[in-house]
Design a protein around this motif. Structure first.
Motif, PDB file in Angstrom:
ATOM      1  N   ASN A  45      13.544   6.457 -12.853  1.00  0.00           N
ATOM      2  CA  ASN A  45      14.102   6.188 -11.791  1.00  0.00           C
ATOM      3  C   ASN A  45      13.328   5.222 -10.873  1.00  0.00           C
ATOM      4  O   ASN A  45      12.220   5.533 -10.948  1.00  0.00           O
ATOM      5  N   PHE A  46      13.944   4.346 -10.417  1.00  0.00           N
ATOM      6  CA  PHE A  46      13.271   3.397  -9.261  1.00  0.00           C
ATOM      7  C   PHE A  46      13.356   4.056  -7.780  1.00  0.00           C
ATOM      8  O   PHE A  46      14.606   4.357  -7.556  1.00  0.00           O
ATOM      9  N   VAL A  47      12.376   4.084  -7.230  1.00  0.00           N
ATOM     10  CA  VAL A  47      12.351   4.586  -5.759  1.00  0.00           C
ATOM     11  C   VAL A  47      11.875   3.093  -4.785  1.00  0.00           C
ATOM     12  O   VAL A  47      10.677   2.917  -5.097  1.00  0.00           O
ATOM     13  N   ILE A  48      12.770   2.928  -3.982  1.00  0.00           N
ATOM     14  CA  ILE A  48      12.283   1.786  -3.198  1.00  0.00           C
ATOM     15  C   ILE A  48      12.405   2.037  -1.971  1.00  0.00           C
ATOM     16  O   ILE A  48      13.563   2.588  -1.314  1.00  0.00           O
ATOM     17  N   ARG A  49      11.421   1.511  -1.216  1.00  0.00           N
ATOM     18  CA  ARG A  49      11.383   1.890   0.142  1.00  0.00           C
ATOM     19  C   ARG A  49      11.899   0.876   1.104  1.00  0.00           C
ATOM     20  O   ARG A  49      11.698  -0.526   0.753  1.00  0.00           O
ATOM     21  N   VAL A 102      21.360   4.281  -4.767  1.00  0.00           N
ATOM     22  CA  VAL A 102      21.751   3.181  -4.071  1.00  0.00           C
ATOM     23  C   VAL A 102      22.814   2.431  -5.021  1.00  0.00           C
ATOM     24  O   VAL A 102      22.371   2.027  -5.937  1.00  0.00           O
ATOM     25  N   PRO A 103      24.227   2.353  -4.464  1.00  0.00           N
ATOM     26  CA  PRO A 103      25.059   1.797  -5.071  1.00  0.00           C
ATOM     27  C   PRO A 103      24.932   0.475  -5.153  1.00  0.00           C
ATOM     28  O   PRO A 103      24.461   0.131  -3.893  1.00  0.00           O
ATOM     29  N   GLY A 104      25.248  -0.397  -6.101  1.00  0.00           N
ATOM     30  CA  GLY A 104      25.329  -1.854  -5.718  1.00  0.00           C
ATOM     31  C   GLY A 104      23.886  -2.730  -5.732  1.00  0.00           C
ATOM     32  O   GLY A 104      23.734  -3.756  -5.228  1.00  0.00           O
ATOM     33  N   LEU A 147      16.754   4.482  -6.220  1.00  0.00           N
ATOM     34  CA  LEU A 147      17.029   5.615  -5.148  1.00  0.00           C
ATOM     35  C   LEU A 147      16.231   4.824  -3.963  1.00  0.00           C
ATOM     36  O   LEU A 147      15.121   4.085  -3.932  1.00  0.00           O
ATOM     37  N   ASP A 148      16.533   5.226  -2.691  1.00  0.00           N
ATOM     38  CA  ASP A 148      16.091   4.703  -1.689  1.00  0.00           C
ATOM     39  C   ASP A 148      14.761   6.013  -1.284  1.00  0.00           C
ATOM     40  O   ASP A 148      14.654   6.876  -1.836  1.00  0.00           O
ATOM     41  N   GLN A 149      14.169   5.530  -0.047  1.00  0.00           N
ATOM     42  CA  GLN A 149      12.808   6.613   0.110  1.00  0.00           C
ATOM     43  C   GLN A 149      13.282   7.854   0.439  1.00  0.00           C
ATOM     44  O   GLN A 149      12.719   8.687   0.538  1.00  0.00           O
ATOM     45  N   GLN A 175      22.372  -6.796 -13.567  1.00  0.00           N
ATOM     46  CA  GLN A 175      23.449  -5.838 -13.392  1.00  0.00           C
ATOM     47  C   GLN A 175      23.166  -5.406 -11.964  1.00  0.00           C
ATOM     48  O   GLN A 175      22.265  -5.567 -11.405  1.00  0.00           O
ATOM     49  N   PHE A 176      24.333  -4.446 -11.627  1.00  0.00           N
ATOM     50  CA  PHE A 176      24.295  -3.852 -10.349  1.00  0.00           C
ATOM     51  C   PHE A 176      24.572  -2.305 -10.772  1.00  0.00           C
ATOM     52  O   PHE A 176      25.295  -2.068 -11.559  1.00  0.00           O
ATOM     53  N   THR A 177      23.902  -1.447  -9.780  1.00  0.00           N
ATOM     54  CA  THR A 177      23.788  -0.186  -9.934  1.00  0.00           C
ATOM     55  C   THR A 177      25.374   0.261  -9.684  1.00  0.00           C
ATOM     56  O   THR A 177      26.159  -0.508  -8.793  1.00  0.00           O
TER      57      THR A 177
END
Ligand code: FE
Length: 230
Positions: free
Chosen positions: A225-229, A123-125, A116-118, A150-152
């Motif tokens: 779940n990964f959350v990336i800024r 986030v696909p790919g 996930l983004d912030q 791998q890619f989401t």
């Protein structure tokens, strides 16, 4: 007159067969068609997801439904904590979501979740590159056992099939991952498991990186779940 017409039709058909070799077209314009195909070709992950939409043709193609995975709802109060890469990362891992086969020793483990983004948007790919020790605590530094990227999928989901990593000196059980968003941001971190006594003796351990573990018969399912800024 009718005989002449039939004869003419037969001759026409024969001529068509003679001037229509199937291989002529692809070889006539390889430079045009190949890059177009590659550019538009979906990744294997996306292909699996696309097949899921029409599920019945490939019932085993979607690990999320096949394994009845209930991904946690996105909750994005905090970006995922960064952690050290450690000494065992190797670039060039094969693209795969399954790191084991029928001969692999250890307790089977499925890991799944969203990237996930912030703004808490999937986030696909996104690229995820996983690496870990085997069940006895050893890394494969010569080859790529227990390493894979791998890619989401188009819903921003990842899935990993592996075993619970073993302990090695100074470290509790953990899985390393390096995640890169399509826009380029990279997060390097590690995942941990609840109720492992060694968590208390590992200076790198971070409770914010504990997976949500679901024991099942013969395997474990770990959600994170990964959350990336950005
Ligand atoms: Fe490690």
């Amino acid at each position: 007159m009718r005989r002449l017409l039939i004869l003419f039709m037969l001759l026409s058909l024969s001529a068509c067969n003679l001037v229509e070799p199937a291989l002529t077209f692809p070889t006539a314009s390889p430079g045009v068609t190949l890059p177009t195909l590659l550019a538009s070709q979906p990744t294997p992950t996306q292909t699996i997801v696309a097949a899921t939409a029409t599920a019945s043709s490939q019932p085993d193609g979607d690990p999320f439904s096949t394994n009845m995975l209930q991904l946690p709802a996105p909750a994005c109060a905090q970006p995922t904590h960064q952690q050290t890469e450690g000494p065992y990362y190797k670039s060039g891992s094969p693209e795969r979501r399954v790191l084991i086969d029928s001969n692999t020793q250890g307790e089977k483990l499925l890991v799944a979740g969203y990237v996930l983004d912030q703004n808490c948007q999937p986030v696909p790919g996104a690229l995820l590159d996983f690496w870990q020790a085997d069940a006895s605590g050893a890394y494969d530094n010569a080859g790529f056992n227990f390493r894979g990227h791998q890619f989401t999928d188009e819903q921003g989901r990842y899935f990993l099939e592996t075993v619970v990593p073993g302990l090695y000196t100074g470290r509790t059980e953990h899985i390393h991952v390096k995640i890169q968003l399509p826009a380029g941001q990279v997060l390097t971190t590690q995942l941990y498991f609840p109720d492992v006594p060694e968590n208390n003796n590992d200076d790198i351990f971070d409770p914010a990186l504990l997976v949500n573990l679901e024991p099942r018969e013969g395997l474990y399912v770990a959600y994170f779940n990964f959350v990336i800024r950005p």
